[in-house]
Motif scaffolding. Structure first.
Motif, PDB file in Angstrom:
ATOM      1  N   ASP A 203       0.621  -1.049  -0.157  1.00  0.00           N
ATOM      2  CA  ASP A 203       0.379   0.165  -0.172  1.00  0.00           C
ATOM      3  C   ASP A 203       1.048   1.458   0.012  1.00  0.00           C
ATOM      4  OD1 ASP A 203      -2.459   1.406   0.227  1.00  0.00           O
ATOM      5  OD2 ASP A 203      -2.274   1.622   2.504  1.00  0.00           O
ATOM      6  N   GLN A 204       1.981   1.092   0.925  1.00  0.00           N
ATOM      7  CA  GLN A 204       2.668   2.777   0.488  1.00  0.00           C
ATOM      8  C   GLN A 204       3.644   2.787  -0.497  1.00  0.00           C
ATOM      9  OE1 GLN A 204       5.319   2.112   4.626  1.00  0.00           O
ATOM     10  NE2 GLN A 204       3.610   2.038   5.357  1.00  0.00           N
ATOM     11  N   GLN A 205       4.094   1.274  -0.968  1.00  0.00           N
ATOM     12  CA  GLN A 205       4.866   1.797  -2.485  1.00  0.00           C
ATOM     13  C   GLN A 205       3.751   2.255  -3.522  1.00  0.00           C
ATOM     14  OE1 GLN A 205       6.214  -2.321  -3.252  1.00  0.00           O
ATOM     15  NE2 GLN A 205       8.359  -1.960  -2.154  1.00  0.00           N
ATOM     16  N   LYS A 206       2.248   1.828  -3.420  1.00  0.00           N
ATOM     17  CA  LYS A 206       1.410   2.080  -4.030  1.00  0.00           C
ATOM     18  C   LYS A 206       0.993   3.924  -4.206  1.00  0.00           C
ATOM     19  CE  LYS A 206      -1.441  -1.733  -5.152  1.00  0.00           C
ATOM     20  NZ  LYS A 206      -3.051  -2.374  -4.931  1.00  0.00           N
ATOM     21  N   ARG A 207       0.688   4.335  -3.059  1.00  0.00           N
ATOM     22  CA  ARG A 207       1.566   5.837  -2.510  1.00  0.00           C
ATOM     23  C   ARG A 207       2.446   6.215  -2.973  1.00  0.00           C
ATOM     24  NH1 ARG A 207      -0.494   5.950   3.794  1.00  0.00           N
ATOM     25  NH2 ARG A 207      -3.046   4.290   3.580  1.00  0.00           N
ATOM     26  N   GLN A 208       3.702   5.930  -3.026  1.00  0.00           N
ATOM     27  CA  GLN A 208       4.766   6.490  -3.673  1.00  0.00           C
ATOM     28  C   GLN A 208       4.434   6.355  -4.644  1.00  0.00           C
ATOM     29  OE1 GLN A 208       8.170   4.263  -1.887  1.00  0.00           O
ATOM     30  NE2 GLN A 208       7.840   5.408   0.508  1.00  0.00           N
TER      31      GLN A 208
ATOM     32  N   ARG B  83       2.947  11.782 -10.131  1.00  0.00           N
ATOM     33  CA  ARG B  83       2.568  12.974 -10.127  1.00  0.00           C
ATOM     34  C   ARG B  83       3.577  14.193  -9.852  1.00  0.00           C
ATOM     35  NH1 ARG B  83      -1.307  13.575  -4.976  1.00  0.00           N
ATOM     36  NH2 ARG B  83      -1.418  11.340  -5.001  1.00  0.00           N
ATOM     37  N   LEU B  84       4.470  14.059  -9.096  1.00  0.00           N
ATOM     38  CA  LEU B  84       5.694  15.352  -9.656  1.00  0.00           C
ATOM     39  C   LEU B  84       6.536  14.655  -9.946  1.00  0.00           C
ATOM     40  CD1 LEU B  84       7.381  16.869  -7.495  1.00  0.00           C
ATOM     41  CD2 LEU B  84       8.840  14.442  -6.974  1.00  0.00           C
ATOM     42  N   CYS B  85       6.573  13.696 -11.397  1.00  0.00           N
ATOM     43  CA  CYS B  85       7.091  13.841 -12.745  1.00  0.00           C
ATOM     44  C   CYS B  85       6.174  14.776 -14.039  1.00  0.00           C
ATOM     45  CB  CYS B  85       7.228  12.405 -12.849  1.00  0.00           C
ATOM     46  SG  CYS B  85       8.761  11.461 -12.033  1.00  0.00           S
ATOM     47  N   GLU B  86       4.670  14.363 -13.684  1.00  0.00           N
ATOM     48  CA  GLU B  86       3.862  14.866 -14.760  1.00  0.00           C
ATOM     49  C   GLU B  86       4.304  16.619 -13.796  1.00  0.00           C
ATOM     50  OE1 GLU B  86       0.466  13.420 -13.496  1.00  0.00           O
ATOM     51  OE2 GLU B  86       0.768  11.717 -14.925  1.00  0.00           O
TER      52      GLU B  86
END
Length: 96
Positions: free
Chosen positions: A51-56, A62-65
């Motif tokens: 779950d944490q990896q999916k959030r990351q 979003r950061l790359c976009e």
């Protein structure tokens, strides 16, 4: 008299064997139950990690976009030149 002693020893031996089997069974149950609970804990931890990896991954996406530079459109002469090159290539392909 010998028969009375033998039957008492036989009962005592069967009682001892029963107790040994019971103790061995309880020890096996303890270790199997302990392994099962540890496995359940590990599964819960792995699910939390997933779950944490999916959030990351979502945050990184979003950061790359947001940091991605806007794409510049190519000018018309370059597109026209590319179209001419494509037509030249088609001329080189042998027809059947």
């Amino acid at each position: 008299m010998n028969e009375v002693m033998n039957s008492g020893a036989l009962n005592f031996a069967s009682l001892v064997v029963s107790l040994v089997v019971l103790v061995v069974g309880l020890v096996l149950w303890f270790f199997i139950n302990r392994a099962s609970s540890r496995t359940n804990e590990q599964i819960e931890l792995l699910e939390a990690l997933l779950d944490q990896q999916k959030r990351q991954n979502a945050l990184l996406r979003r950061l790359c976009e947001s940091n991605e530079p806007e794409k510049e459109e190519t000018p018309e002469p370059v597109k026209a030149q590319a179209k001419e090159d494509d037509e030249d290539f088609i001329r080189l392909v042998a027809e059947r």
